[in-house]
Scaffold this motif. Structure first.
Motif, PDB file in Angstrom:
ATOM      1  N   ARG A  50      45.406  39.143 -11.503  1.00  0.00           N
ATOM      2  CA  ARG A  50      46.139  38.346 -12.480  1.00  0.00           C
ATOM      3  C   ARG A  50      46.221  36.874 -12.117  1.00  0.00           C
ATOM      4  N   PHE A  51      46.474  36.609 -10.828  1.00  0.00           N
ATOM      5  CA  PHE A  51      46.784  35.227 -10.432  1.00  0.00           C
ATOM      6  C   PHE A  51      45.748  34.585  -9.525  1.00  0.00           C
ATOM      7  N   GLN A  54      44.710  32.936  -3.996  1.00  0.00           N
ATOM      8  CA  GLN A  54      45.546  31.875  -3.427  1.00  0.00           C
ATOM      9  C   GLN A  54      46.920  31.817  -4.091  1.00  0.00           C
ATOM     10  N   SER A  55      46.979  32.133  -5.347  1.00  0.00           N
ATOM     11  CA  SER A  55      48.266  32.098  -6.036  1.00  0.00           C
ATOM     12  C   SER A  55      48.950  33.462  -6.070  1.00  0.00           C
ATOM     13  N   GLN A 129      40.846  39.428 -21.036  1.00  0.00           N
ATOM     14  CA  GLN A 129      41.589  38.249 -20.596  1.00  0.00           C
ATOM     15  C   GLN A 129      41.625  38.128 -19.079  1.00  0.00           C
ATOM     16  N   LEU A 130      41.746  39.246 -18.387  1.00  0.00           N
ATOM     17  CA  LEU A 130      41.839  39.189 -16.933  1.00  0.00           C
ATOM     18  C   LEU A 130      40.486  38.940 -16.279  1.00  0.00           C
ATOM     19  N   ASN A 136      36.043  36.703 -10.595  1.00  0.00           N
ATOM     20  CA  ASN A 136      37.220  35.865 -10.383  1.00  0.00           C
ATOM     21  C   ASN A 136      37.313  35.433  -8.923  1.00  0.00           C
ATOM     22  N   GLU A 140      36.795  31.684  -7.216  1.00  0.00           N
ATOM     23  CA  GLU A 140      37.925  31.027  -6.557  1.00  0.00           C
ATOM     24  C   GLU A 140      37.696  30.813  -5.065  1.00  0.00           C
TER      25      GLU A 140
END
Lengths: 229, 229
Positions: A50-51, A54-55, A129-130, A136, A140
């Motif tokens: 989801r985030f 790192q977040s 959406q994810l 991902n 990142e």
DNA sequence: CGCCATTCATACCGGTCGGTATGTTATAGG
DNA sequence: CCTATAACATACCGACCGGTATGAATGGCG
């Protein structure tokens, strides 16, 4: 004085622990507290999905699982180690099952087209959406942490190699055109698949996913060997 | 007591400010302190490109520019606003110049192949490692912040529309096969381009970029209209 | 000259972050 | 029974985060 409070709290869930210990300890038959670890892995996967890594927040993972910080750091020495474990024990397996292993038999073009259609049909808007967990993380972390990059690259390399091998087998079986560069084609097909997912993710659109998938299928069909030529 | 220190510091770079003010004020001819804003934008772009938006650090941007926090928050009300400005005033323009505007004239297949070759030749290994700023932001932020997602989607939509229009013009000019779905093709080509960049970024490999680019070029060549048919 | 807006500079804030030190309980092994 | 260890739980830490309050220097303008 603190001891009293602690004992009181302990009694609350002590029964659960006793139950698990009935089945054996971690050392002798590897069973009981493995559940806590799996809970952590599952929640960390969700959080990272989801985030981003790192977040992703350790505290949120703890809150969602009900596990405490002491427990988490008992199983994983650091946040990074938890991230590596998610990659090694969850994401890699999923990619293998969904995309890599099916290529080991059958006409590779058929397999790809089938998988694309299946994935395109099954993905919900939330899934879209994810985005793809592998893509991902790759976007990142590959420039930020070498440990992630190596692990991600290993998965992509495995995927590309599996696809290239399948295409070559297809060539030998007369299913795939002999004049294509199987390595370059494999690189591009993997890139396009991830690109389609990324495009649909940003557009939050099932239509974009299908358009992209159809255009890719059109390309793949063109890889089939011509009859009588 | 504090005033003395401040005055002393002020005198240090006060001359620079007087110089800029000689050229006019921000109100009447929009020139002087615009430089500070541009410095901030450039540094923010670098920071975001390297670490992503969420992990980009305001303090690091301040350190790299020598600008103070008061100055930054004078020009941008929040970190998010700074991110939006980077997207609107730097990234969008670069994408237009490099990928979208060249499509407005000429044979679209030629233009694409040229651009891919040029980009493939000019990108350094560091460029490859950092990846496409647009794709990075898109992967990171589209599921997290709707403002980013809308802006990113607008850029991608513009790109896809420009490419689809160019392909359609190519069809009318007899340069592009008439039997392809130009919209779906545009979606896929954009996805593949970003996918190739992402794959090369993760592999940290110029070779992967070239392989992917060559396979895409091979696909694009196949879009040309057949002669005498 | 005096006022006001622009353009900064400094100090400080509450909150969150990942991580650690210490303590407690239950069980396995000797 | 005793000790060691696995499996947690709690409290706390310093670093850093984005953001703000306050104020100083400067120049345009009436």
């Amino acid at each position: 004085m603190a001891a009293e409070r602690v004992i009181g709290k302990r009694d609350g869930n002590g029964g659960k622990k006793a139950f698990w210990h009935f089945w054996g300890c971690g050392r002798c038959c590897a069973a009981p507290s493995e559940e806590t670890r799996q809970q952590l892995l599952a929640a960390a996967f969700e959080e990272i999905h989801r985030f981003g890594f790192q977040s992703a927040s350790i505290s949120r993972i703890l809150k969602h699982t009900g596990v405490t910080k002491g427990a988490l750091y008992h199983y994983f020495p650091s946040k990074k180690a938890l991230g590596y474990a998610v990659l090694d024990e969850m994401i890699r397996d999923r990619m293998r099952e969904l995309w890599i292993e099916p290529l080991q038999q059958g006409n590779p073009v058929d397999v790809l087209v089938d998988t694309i259609n299946t994935v395109g049909r099954q993905m919900t808007l939330e899934d879209i959406q994810l985005g793809c967990p592998l893509a991902n993380l790759s976007q990142e972390m590959s420039a930020v942490d070498e440990g992630f990059r190596e692990r991600l690259d290993a998965i992509y390399a495995e995927w590309r190699a599996g696809l290239a091998a399948a295409l070559r087998r297809g060539q030998q079986a007369g299913q795939v055109r002999g004049d294509i560069d199987v390595e370059a084609t494999a690189v591009m097909v993997v890139a396009t698949l991830e690109g389609c997912l990324a495009a649909a993710k940003n557009a939050q659109s099932h239509k974009v996913l299908m358009q992209c998938g159809q255009a890719l299928i059109h390309y793949l069909e063109n890889l089939r060997a011509r009859k009588e030529e």
